[in-house]
Design an enzyme around this catalytic site. Structure first.
Site, PDB file in Angstrom:
ATOM      1  N   GLU A   1       5.410   7.375  -0.081  1.00  0.00           N
ATOM      2  CA  GLU A   1       4.775   7.851   0.953  1.00  0.00           C
ATOM      3  C   GLU A   1       5.215   6.957   2.078  1.00  0.00           C
ATOM      4  O   GLU A   1       5.344   7.375   3.352  1.00  0.00           O
ATOM      5  CB  GLU A   1       3.158   7.591   0.900  1.00  0.00           C
ATOM      6  CG  GLU A   1       2.572   8.818  -0.039  1.00  0.00           C
ATOM      7  CD  GLU A   1       1.645   8.209  -1.028  1.00  0.00           C
ATOM      8  OE1 GLU A   1       1.812   7.114  -1.545  1.00  0.00           O
ATOM      9  OE2 GLU A   1       0.685   8.863  -1.202  1.00  0.00           O
TER      10      GLU A   1
ATOM     11  N   ARG B   1     -13.314   8.106  -9.374  1.00  0.00           N
ATOM     12  CA  ARG B   1     -13.905   9.098  -8.840  1.00  0.00           C
ATOM     13  C   ARG B   1     -14.198  10.319  -9.814  1.00  0.00           C
ATOM     14  O   ARG B   1     -13.458  10.588 -10.797  1.00  0.00           O
ATOM     15  CB  ARG B   1     -13.069   9.731  -7.789  1.00  0.00           C
ATOM     16  CG  ARG B   1     -13.032   8.353  -6.631  1.00  0.00           C
ATOM     17  CD  ARG B   1     -12.180   8.925  -5.520  1.00  0.00           C
ATOM     18  NE  ARG B   1     -11.068   8.008  -5.068  1.00  0.00           N
ATOM     19  CZ  ARG B   1      -9.858   8.297  -4.488  1.00  0.00           C
ATOM     20  NH1 ARG B   1      -9.509   9.492  -4.366  1.00  0.00           N
ATOM     21  NH2 ARG B   1      -9.223   7.263  -4.259  1.00  0.00           N
TER      22      ARG B   1
ATOM     23  N   HIS C   1      -3.400  13.513   0.098  1.00  0.00           N
ATOM     24  CA  HIS C   1      -2.216  13.155  -0.573  1.00  0.00           C
ATOM     25  C   HIS C   1      -0.926  13.864  -0.014  1.00  0.00           C
ATOM     26  O   HIS C   1       0.075  14.209  -0.696  1.00  0.00           O
ATOM     27  CB  HIS C   1      -2.183  13.454  -2.173  1.00  0.00           C
ATOM     28  CG  HIS C   1      -3.006  12.509  -2.815  1.00  0.00           C
ATOM     29  ND1 HIS C   1      -3.717  12.617  -3.989  1.00  0.00           N
ATOM     30  CD2 HIS C   1      -2.952  11.213  -2.706  1.00  0.00           C
ATOM     31  CE1 HIS C   1      -4.367  11.726  -4.469  1.00  0.00           C
ATOM     32  NE2 HIS C   1      -3.916  10.806  -3.536  1.00  0.00           N
TER      33      HIS C   1
ATOM     34  N   ARG D   1      -0.582   5.186   7.751  1.00  0.00           N
ATOM     35  CA  ARG D   1      -1.084   6.245   7.082  1.00  0.00           C
ATOM     36  C   ARG D   1      -2.449   6.523   7.510  1.00  0.00           C
ATOM     37  O   ARG D   1      -3.362   5.451   7.539  1.00  0.00           O
ATOM     38  CB  ARG D   1      -1.038   5.845   5.667  1.00  0.00           C
ATOM     39  CG  ARG D   1      -1.610   6.956   4.920  1.00  0.00           C
ATOM     40  CD  ARG D   1      -1.578   6.479   3.446  1.00  0.00           C
ATOM     41  NE  ARG D   1      -2.232   7.692   2.397  1.00  0.00           N
ATOM     42  CZ  ARG D   1      -2.199   7.509   1.150  1.00  0.00           C
ATOM     43  NH1 ARG D   1      -1.792   6.228   0.641  1.00  0.00           N
ATOM     44  NH2 ARG D   1      -2.405   8.485   0.364  1.00  0.00           N
TER      45      ARG D   1
ATOM     46  N   ASN E   1      -0.542   0.660   5.595  1.00  0.00           N
ATOM     47  CA  ASN E   1      -1.365   1.514   4.835  1.00  0.00           C
ATOM     48  C   ASN E   1      -2.622   0.739   4.683  1.00  0.00           C
ATOM     49  O   ASN E   1      -2.797  -0.028   3.438  1.00  0.00           O
ATOM     50  CB  ASN E   1      -0.732   2.157   3.561  1.00  0.00           C
ATOM     51  CG  ASN E   1      -1.579   3.019   2.771  1.00  0.00           C
ATOM     52  OD1 ASN E   1      -2.916   3.320   3.088  1.00  0.00           O
ATOM     53  ND2 ASN E   1      -0.978   3.525   1.587  1.00  0.00           N
TER      54      ASN E   1
END
Ligand code: ADP
Length: 470
Positions: free
Chosen positions: A380, A243, A183, A95, A9
């Site tokens: 994940e 963010r 996500h 990913r 990732n």
């Protein structure tokens, strides 16, 4: 020796990894870790499957920058040193943030796929390039090793078109200016866990709150994404660590007219906004909760307020709510944030048991209460590893089935979605019948179906096509 799946990732300043060993058809974590601080002062940490530290060292020096290429070389060297005697790499799963319209499921990477992924860079210029650097680094080192891309956007594909639109001309929608959602690997994992933990909710209306340094919500019905708060980019929706979350586009126009450059606006929105921007203290909820600065408290209040408001909006999209799931760094670890969010949703009938919440138990709402409230750690990497294994096996399935498959051969597995269609062709109709029967018996609401050879097969071609391609 056992087969192993490597999961990578690659982010803008870190390379996370996991190594999974394959034993008796089960994947288990052998090692995981991260090289963080890429481009500045890189640091490598790794632990084994039981959480014991295997490495904790600073990398690089002040004369040499330690970037993604160096990080990958270091990782490959370290993995070889540690595992060459016990593990054989079977594949690498990555990913990948954006799959666009083309990639709505995990995909075996070849030159054509890589080219298509590069064409998606303009949609996510800050993220996709790092994912692709990792893919190319593996290609250089092990050219023949299968690599599989797993997409953050894929779980949200197939939503109603109305949920994907902005109020902009159709031409822009066609060009990719649409609400993609991200996500997805986390939401897919949670949907799968919920199927096991609470089968009665699998057909229900669920909102998953992925609250980490990146944060979003996903409305799920029947295990499928219905709508989500992140949209064209990973900036939209909830405010995050650094963010901004939802922003009136008029603000961007104002800043441009005020003389801000595109780069400085980008820096503002991605790195200097959200919890950090409001508080001026930190992007980390732990630091904000510990701070006595009034703006730190206001940042938390804003985060909770926006989360409650968006859950209300997604409840309308679902036409009601049966369960809420909290996950990721904040969702899994902060009882206070969970309690404040649930308090803001009391009007929906949301209630939690204070003790269960404090202990982060799996179900934190009183028994029989609807909507029920859950805390489920996300994973994940586990989703990427199992998809990678399934794709690698299915890619060799065709070739294996074209040769004589002896009775009693080990089962083949294919990733199979409800919209997929299996075409069986060849002279051995009997074998086709048999396979069809086994598929009918299998759980097609899941993603894995085992196909078990049960007689001599001379020439059975096995194709999997998406409904849209038929
Ligand atoms: P990512 O994977 O996107 O980097 P994570 O899901 O690991 O992010 O979440 C990291 C964030 O989780 C931290 O920035 C911090 O705000 C929050 N977090 C972690 N532990 C706690 C805790 N015990 N209490 C409150 N917040 C926490």
């Amino acid at each position: 020796m056992s087969d192993a799946i490597f999961v990578l990732n690659a982010g803008s300043s870190s390379l996370k990894f996991s190594v999974y060993g394959l034993a008796d058809q089960d994947l288990s974590v052998v090692a995981s870790g991260e090289i963080e601080g890429l481009g500045a002062s890189a640091h490598f940490k790794a632990k084994d499957g039981r959480g014991r530290m295997l490495a904790d060292v600073s990398l690089g020096d002040s004369t040499r920058s330690f970037g993604h290429a160096e990080a990958f070389a270091h990782l490959a060297h370290w993995a070889y040193e540690h595992f060459a005697d016990e593990l054989v790499p079977l594949a690498v799963g990555h990913r990948v943030v954006h799959g666009g319209l083309t990639f709505s499921e995990p995909t075996l990477i070849d030159a054509a796929v890589l080219k298509r992924l590069e064409q998606l860079i303009p949609l996510v210029p800050l993220h996709q390039p790092h994912n692709l650097v990792a893919i190319k680094a593996v290609m250089r080192l092990w050219p023949d090793l299968p690599q599989v891309a797993c997409f953050d956007t894929a779980f949200h594909r197939g939503r109603a078109q109305v949920t994907e639109r902005f109020g902009l001309p159709d031409e822009l929608f066609r060009r990719g200016v649409r609400r993609w959602g991200f996500h997805g690997l986390s939401y897919e994992y949670i949907a799968g866990r919920l199927r096991h933990l609470a089968p009665d909710l699998s057909g229900g209306r669920v909102i998953v709150a992925h609250l980490g340094s990146g944060a979003s919500l996903c409305a799920i019905r029947d295990g499928q994404s219905v709508d989500t708060t992140m949209s064209f980019s990973v900036l939209d929706g909830l405010p995050m660590g650094t963010r901004c979350g939802t922003l009136d586009p008029g603000v961007i126009l104002f800043l441009l007219r005020d003389g801000w450059s595109v780069d400085s606006i980008e820096d503002l929105l991605y790195k200097r906004s959200g919890l950090l921007g409001i508080s001026g203290v930190s992007n980390d909820v732990r630091a904000l909760l510990a701070s006595d600065c009034p703006l730190a408290a206001e940042a938390i209040e804003f985060f909770v307020y926006r989360t409650v408001r968006e859950i209300g909006s997604l409840t309308a999209a679902l036409g009601g709510l049966d369960a809420i799931v909290f996950t990721a760094g904040i969702g899994e670890n902060s009882p206070l944030i969970r309690q404040q969010v649930c308090q803001g949703l009391a009007w929906l009938g949301v209630r939690i048991d204070p003790d269960d919440n404090q202990h982060g138990n799996v179900c934190i709402s009183p028994e029989g209460c609807t909507p029920s409230v859950w805390v489920i750690p996300t994973d994940e990497e586990a989703v990427i590893a199992s998809h990678t294994l399934a794709v690698v096996r299915s890619s060799s399935a065709h070739a294996r089935w074209r040769t004589r498959a002896p009775a009693g051969a080990p089962p083949l597995t294919l990733p199979l979605h409800p919209t997929d269609h299996l075409v069986l062709s060849g002279p051995q109709v009997l074998a086709g019948d048999c396979l069809t029967r086994r598929i009918a018996e299998a759980d097609v609401s899941g993603t894995i179906v085992a196909l078990e050879p049960c007689g001599p097969v001379d020439d059975v071609a096995l194709h999997k096509t998406k409904a849209s391609e038929r």
